[in-house]
Design a protein around this motif. Structure first.
Motif, PDB file in Angstrom:
ATOM      1  N   ILE A   7      52.055  69.531  19.119  1.00  0.00           N
ATOM      2  CA  ILE A   7      51.742  68.948  20.426  1.00  0.00           C
ATOM      3  C   ILE A   7      51.377  67.470  20.314  1.00  0.00           C
ATOM      4  CG2 ILE A   7      49.308  69.557  20.512  1.00  0.00           C
ATOM      5  CD1 ILE A   7      50.126  70.404  23.551  1.00  0.00           C
ATOM      6  N   ASP A   8      50.920  67.016  19.140  1.00  0.00           N
ATOM      7  CA  ASP A   8      50.619  65.598  18.948  1.00  0.00           C
ATOM      8  C   ASP A   8      51.869  64.729  19.085  1.00  0.00           C
ATOM      9  OD1 ASP A   8      47.933  66.117  18.534  1.00  0.00           O
ATOM     10  OD2 ASP A   8      48.181  66.286  16.362  1.00  0.00           O
ATOM     11  N   GLN A   9      53.040  65.304  18.873  1.00  0.00           N
ATOM     12  CA  GLN A   9      54.309  64.569  18.984  1.00  0.00           C
ATOM     13  C   GLN A   9      54.841  64.547  20.414  1.00  0.00           C
ATOM     14  OE1 GLN A   9      55.458  62.919  16.275  1.00  0.00           O
ATOM     15  NE2 GLN A   9      53.589  63.712  15.354  1.00  0.00           N
ATOM     16  N   TYR A  10      54.208  65.285  21.296  1.00  0.00           N
ATOM     17  CA  TYR A  10      54.689  65.435  22.669  1.00  0.00           C
ATOM     18  C   TYR A  10      53.650  64.831  23.615  1.00  0.00           C
ATOM     19  CZ  TYR A  10      57.107  67.698  26.551  1.00  0.00           C
ATOM     20  OH  TYR A  10      57.807  67.948  27.713  1.00  0.00           O
ATOM     21  N   LYS A  11      53.699  63.524  23.769  1.00  0.00           N
ATOM     22  CA  LYS A  11      52.667  62.796  24.520  1.00  0.00           C
ATOM     23  C   LYS A  11      52.617  63.186  25.989  1.00  0.00           C
ATOM     24  CE  LYS A  11      51.344  60.517  20.966  1.00  0.00           C
ATOM     25  NZ  LYS A  11      50.295  61.084  20.177  1.00  0.00           N
ATOM     26  N   ASP A  12      53.701  63.695  26.552  1.00  0.00           N
ATOM     27  CA  ASP A  12      53.686  64.138  27.946  1.00  0.00           C
ATOM     28  C   ASP A  12      52.728  65.304  28.152  1.00  0.00           C
ATOM     29  OD1 ASP A  12      55.527  62.255  28.718  1.00  0.00           O
ATOM     30  OD2 ASP A  12      57.235  63.616  28.677  1.00  0.00           O
ATOM     31  N   ALA A  13      52.274  65.921  27.087  1.00  0.00           N
ATOM     32  CA  ALA A  13      51.443  67.121  27.190  1.00  0.00           C
ATOM     33  C   ALA A  13      49.946  66.825  27.127  1.00  0.00           C
ATOM     34  CB  ALA A  13      51.832  68.107  26.092  1.00  0.00           C
ATOM     35  N   ASN A  14      49.533  65.567  27.185  1.00  0.00           N
ATOM     36  CA  ASN A  14      48.103  65.262  27.109  1.00  0.00           C
ATOM     37  C   ASN A  14      47.309  65.956  28.211  1.00  0.00           C
ATOM     38  OD1 ASN A  14      48.313  63.769  24.808  1.00  0.00           O
ATOM     39  ND2 ASN A  14      48.191  61.786  25.813  1.00  0.00           N
ATOM     40  N   TRP A  15      47.830  66.005  29.420  1.00  0.00           N
ATOM     41  CA  TRP A  15      47.126  66.683  30.513  1.00  0.00           C
ATOM     42  C   TRP A  15      46.954  68.171  30.202  1.00  0.00           C
ATOM     43  CZ3 TRP A  15      49.182  70.746  33.155  1.00  0.00           C
ATOM     44  CH2 TRP A  15      50.558  70.951  33.010  1.00  0.00           C
ATOM     45  N   LEU A  16      47.959  68.749  29.567  1.00  0.00           N
ATOM     46  CA  LEU A  16      47.901  70.159  29.194  1.00  0.00           C
ATOM     47  C   LEU A  16      46.780  70.386  28.184  1.00  0.00           C
ATOM     48  CD1 LEU A  16      49.421  73.024  28.946  1.00  0.00           C
ATOM     49  CD2 LEU A  16      50.481  71.988  26.974  1.00  0.00           C
ATOM     50  N   ARG A  17      46.663  69.491  27.242  1.00  0.00           N
ATOM     51  CA  ARG A  17      45.635  69.611  26.223  1.00  0.00           C
ATOM     52  C   ARG A  17      44.239  69.499  26.834  1.00  0.00           C
ATOM     53  NH1 ARG A  17      47.329  65.771  21.495  1.00  0.00           N
ATOM     54  NH2 ARG A  17      45.673  66.899  20.459  1.00  0.00           N
ATOM     55  N   ILE A  18      44.093  68.639  27.828  1.00  0.00           N
ATOM     56  CA  ILE A  18      42.809  68.538  28.516  1.00  0.00           C
ATOM     57  C   ILE A  18      42.528  69.833  29.260  1.00  0.00           C
ATOM     58  CG2 ILE A  18      41.655  67.420  30.476  1.00  0.00           C
ATOM     59  CD1 ILE A  18      42.802  64.769  29.444  1.00  0.00           C
ATOM     60  N   LEU A  19      43.519  70.370  29.928  1.00  0.00           N
ATOM     61  CA  LEU A  19      43.363  71.630  30.658  1.00  0.00           C
ATOM     62  C   LEU A  19      42.943  72.761  29.720  1.00  0.00           C
ATOM     63  CD1 LEU A  19      43.700  72.813  33.522  1.00  0.00           C
ATOM     64  CD2 LEU A  19      46.025  73.427  32.878  1.00  0.00           C
ATOM     65  N   MET A  20      43.459  72.744  28.501  1.00  0.00           N
ATOM     66  CA  MET A  20      43.121  73.783  27.533  1.00  0.00           C
ATOM     67  C   MET A  20      41.772  73.529  26.852  1.00  0.00           C
ATOM     68  SD  MET A  20      45.492  76.019  27.772  1.00  0.00           S
ATOM     69  CE  MET A  20      45.366  77.027  26.311  1.00  0.00           C
ATOM     70  N   GLY A  21      41.158  72.373  27.140  1.00  0.00           N
ATOM     71  CA  GLY A  21      39.811  72.112  26.638  1.00  0.00           C
ATOM     72  C   GLY A  21      39.749  71.547  25.242  1.00  0.00           C
ATOM     73  N   GLU A  22      40.785  70.830  24.805  1.00  0.00           N
ATOM     74  CA  GLU A  22      40.765  70.247  23.460  1.00  0.00           C
ATOM     75  C   GLU A  22      39.815  69.058  23.431  1.00  0.00           C
ATOM     76  OE1 GLU A  22      44.430  69.438  21.494  1.00  0.00           O
ATOM     77  OE2 GLU A  22      45.295  71.351  22.078  1.00  0.00           O
TER      78      GLU A  22
END
Length: 166
Positions: free
Chosen positions: A65-80
């Motif tokens: 997921i670190d290679q997929y910058k479009d997913a930052n919002w997803l990571r926040i949603l998951m509580g990283e």
């Protein structure tokens, strides 16, 4: 948590794209983002990796997921928490809802600002401002917070015989 969604991508001077589907979240490690219309895609987040399955091409892209910058919002949603430390969180409370806004502490080219509207304890929408010219708005509906999701639910969503791109 489960919900249906309508995702609208806005690009300046370009026609808007609308996708519909559903999502399942089993925090802290798994999430399914299933786009059903207009073109099916299955996106699975699991323990730091992301798989994007295209049934039409019979292929899956697997990456960290670190290679997929479009997913930052997803990571926040998951509580990283590691990613959250790179954003300033602002909370605005109103009578009928709360807005939680994450602004990047760095001038990253993608995903500078995420706004999550919470109404009656449920996420109503996620607004992702990727740049001055591009924005993604995700409206959630039919939300079920207490849905029990079996550990094996995510198994088999992507067939074993697909071409894998890593």
């Amino acid at each position: 948590m489960s919900a249906s969604f309508v995702q609208t991508s806005y690009q300046k001077d370009i026609r808007n794209n609308v996708s519909e589907g559903y999502l399942l979240v089993k925090r802290p490690y798994q999430m399914l983002w299933h786009i059903e219309e207009p073109t099916e895609r299955i996106i699975i987040y699991e323990r730091g990796s992301i798989s994007i399955y295209d049934p039409d091409l019979n292929q899956v892209i697997k990456t960290n997921i670190d290679q997929y910058k479009d997913a930052n919002w997803l990571r926040i949603l998951m509580g990283e928490s590691e990613l959250i430390e790179n954003y300033e969180q602002k909370i605005d409370e109103f009578d009928s809802h709360t807005l939680v806004r994450y602004e990047s502490l760095y001038k990253a080219p993608i995903g500078n600002t995420f706004t999550i509207k919470i109404k009656e304890g449920l996420i109503e929408y996620i607004d992702i401002e990727q740049s001055d010219r591009e924005r993604i708005y995700i409206a959630l509906q039919d939300i079920d917070i207490n849905e029990k999701i079996d550990d094996q639910f995510f198994d088999g969503l992507i067939p074993n015989d697909v071409d894998v791109i890593e």
